[in-house]
Enzyme design. Structure first.
Site, PDB file in Angstrom:
ATOM      1  N   TYR A  58     -11.669  21.306 -48.827  1.00  0.00           N
ATOM      2  CA  TYR A  58     -11.324  19.872 -48.733  1.00  0.00           C
ATOM      3  C   TYR A  58     -10.267  19.473 -49.770  1.00  0.00           C
ATOM      4  O   TYR A  58      -9.186  18.993 -49.384  1.00  0.00           O
ATOM      5  CB  TYR A  58     -12.579  18.991 -48.814  1.00  0.00           C
ATOM      6  CG  TYR A  58     -12.243  17.522 -48.846  1.00  0.00           C
ATOM      7  CD1 TYR A  58     -11.796  16.861 -47.699  1.00  0.00           C
ATOM      8  CD2 TYR A  58     -12.312  16.792 -50.026  1.00  0.00           C
ATOM      9  CE1 TYR A  58     -11.446  15.519 -47.729  1.00  0.00           C
ATOM     10  CE2 TYR A  58     -11.970  15.450 -50.062  1.00  0.00           C
ATOM     11  CZ  TYR A  58     -11.545  14.814 -48.926  1.00  0.00           C
ATOM     12  OH  TYR A  58     -11.187  13.484 -48.966  1.00  0.00           O
ATOM     13  N   LYS A 109      -6.332  18.436 -48.996  1.00  0.00           N
ATOM     14  CA  LYS A 109      -5.777  17.111 -49.353  1.00  0.00           C
ATOM     15  C   LYS A 109      -4.563  17.292 -50.276  1.00  0.00           C
ATOM     16  O   LYS A 109      -3.578  16.567 -50.156  1.00  0.00           O
ATOM     17  CB  LYS A 109      -6.842  16.239 -50.046  1.00  0.00           C
ATOM     18  CG  LYS A 109      -8.008  15.807 -49.185  1.00  0.00           C
ATOM     19  CD  LYS A 109      -7.616  14.939 -47.994  1.00  0.00           C
ATOM     20  CE  LYS A 109      -7.221  13.523 -48.326  1.00  0.00           C
ATOM     21  NZ  LYS A 109      -6.965  12.711 -47.111  1.00  0.00           N
TER      22      LYS A 109
END
Ligand SMILES: NC(=O)c1ccc[n+]([C@@H]2O[C@H](COP(=O)([O-])OP(=O)(O)OC[C@H]3O[C@@H](n4cnc5c(N)ncnc54)[C@H](O)[C@@H]3O)[C@@H](O)[C@H]2O)c1
Ligand SMILES: C[C@@H](CO)CCC[C@@H](C)[C@H]1CC[C@H]2[C@@H]3[C@H](O)C=C4C[C@@H](O)CC[C@]4(C)[C@H]3CC[C@]12C
Length: 366
Positions: free
Chosen positions: A159, A163
């Site tokens: 994650y 990002k």
């Protein structure tokens, strides 16, 4: 996007507009952006509340689509003046594969950028995350830092990696020539942990507390500060950035901004108790009831169980080694960059944010 007293003429697109943050951005735009003519709401799953927005003066256009599908994104972007890209796969619990997280967060963002370039859309606001900075794999504290604070942004989890990669793509795209020859202007907003109406993890903790006899048990030392920001203020920052990107393109293009407001600095659990306390829960213990090594063992067991059970079912509890590490590492911001660059002041005071969240938690289980 020149200011005018004429009929509203701007077309905005919000990707992920039916998500927790996306819904607040959509509603905030309708309330606070008088120059809006059409608001396109693009999401994998369209929510029923969009129907009630269709009766207002702004044309609200729901678009069911997938950011990983370049042609769908290009069709949605075509003719938009501004794109606010909040769509993303928010998963730190092992629900989705790393490949899927990458596809949605990175490839999806690349598709949005290319769509802007191809169709001539000049202004792109990206919802990034504090996690592009940290907490890092070394567990180093980031204590009330700002956008320029030196910090080793080292990540292993898909994650934050996705990002960070997506944010880089967005910032590198600043200045690219779009269809028609004008430059693309991009910037990224980095919220810390967002809370407020619609925050499902808050609701999960509330339900867990009810099941445990109106109690939660402290697992994180009270001294570990975790940055939090109210969803209404994050939405307001998005609206302001979208509005100011054209007149302040020189200053704001290619910039990152942490999202902040007057929410107090507290540990993750103590902060949640600001809302869950008035809803009847109490946090047991002034210190963690279990030592860190035991919690880490439980978190690792959860990860092992997840792996073993994967062929049969999805086991994705809140506690895993990654979430434990984030909750246990100080990460807070203290900055006024958004105020200096585009005049941001929080729209909601801490008291308002708190009251609204409490009312939502109380109502969310009835
Ligand atoms: N929640 C937080 O604390 C937090 C903090 C910092 C940054 N963010 C970022 O804010 C953004 C929104 O997060 P959120 O908490 O509202 O999450 P959310 O899951 O509630 O919303 C994300 C939305 O994106 C949509 N979406 C997912 N995959 C898609 C796809 N392939 N195509 C189109 N739409 C898709 C989902 O359907 C959902 O409506 C994300 O980019 C996230 O990384 C969230
Ligand atoms: C050990 C538990 C005892 O009560 C507490 C576990 C809490 C975790 C589930 C959450 C602690 C910190 C949260 C994350 C943080 O607020 C920032 C985030 C950035 C954003 O981009 C996505 C959400 C999140 C990763 C958020 C997720 C939940 C926590 C890990």
């Amino acid at each position: 996007m020149a200011e005018s007293a004429e009929a509203p003429k701007l077309v905005y697109l919000v990707t992920g507009g039916c998500g927790f943050l996306g819904e607040h951005v959509v509603r905030m735009l309708l309330e606070q952006e008088p120059r809006l003519r059409e608001l396109r709401v693009f999401d994998l799953h369209l929510s029923s509340w969009l129907e009630e927005l269709k009766t207002g003066p702004v044309q609200v256009t729901p678009i069911q689509g997938d950011v990983t599908q370049a042609h769908q994104v290009a069709a949605a972007v075509s003719g938009a003046h501004v794109v606010i890209h909040t769509a993303g796969l928010v998963d730190v619990f092992g629900r989705a594969s790393p490949e899927t997280i990458y596809k949605v967060n990175v490839q999806g963002t690349q598709n949005v950028i290319e769509a802007c370039v191809q169709t001539g859309t000049r202004f792109l606001v990206y919802t990034s995350s504090m996690e592009v900075v940290g907490p890092n794999v070394k567990g180093q504290p980031f204590y009330r830092g700002n956008e320029d604070t030196p910090y080793e942004a080292l990540h292993k989890h898909p994650y934050p990696q996705s990002k960070a990669q997506a944010e880089r793509l967005v910032l590198q795209a600043n200045g690219r020539k779009v269809q028609g020859g004008l430059p693309l202007v991009t910037c990224a907003l980095r919220p810390t942990g967002i809370y407020g109406e619609g925050h499902q993890i808050m609701r999960d903790f509330y339900l867990q507390g009810l099941r445990l006899g109106s109690r939660l048990f402290r697992a994180i030392p009270a001294s570990v500060e975790h940055g939090r920001v109210y969803v209404g203020n994050v939405a307001w920052m998005h609206v302001l950035v979208a509005r100011e990107l054209e007149p302040r393109a020189e200053l704001m293009g290619g910039q990152v901004y942490f999202c902040y407001d007057k929410s107090p600095y507290k540990s993750y659990e103590d902060f949640n108790m600001e809302f869950l306390g008035p809803c009847g829960l109490r946090l047991v213990g002034t210190r963690p009831l279990l030592p860190y090594w035991l919690l880490m063992l439980l978190a690792t067991l959860n990860a092992l169980l997840q792996w073993l059970l994967r062929p049969l079912l999805l086991y994705a509890p809140l506690l895993n080694p990654y979430t434990l590490a984030i909750a246990n590492t100080t990460f807070t911001v203290s900055t006024n960059k958004a105020q200096r660059h585009f005049g941001y002041e929080p729209l909601f005071s801490w008291e308002d944010s708190r009251t609204r969240t409490i009312l939502w938690v109380q109502g969310s289980t009835q």
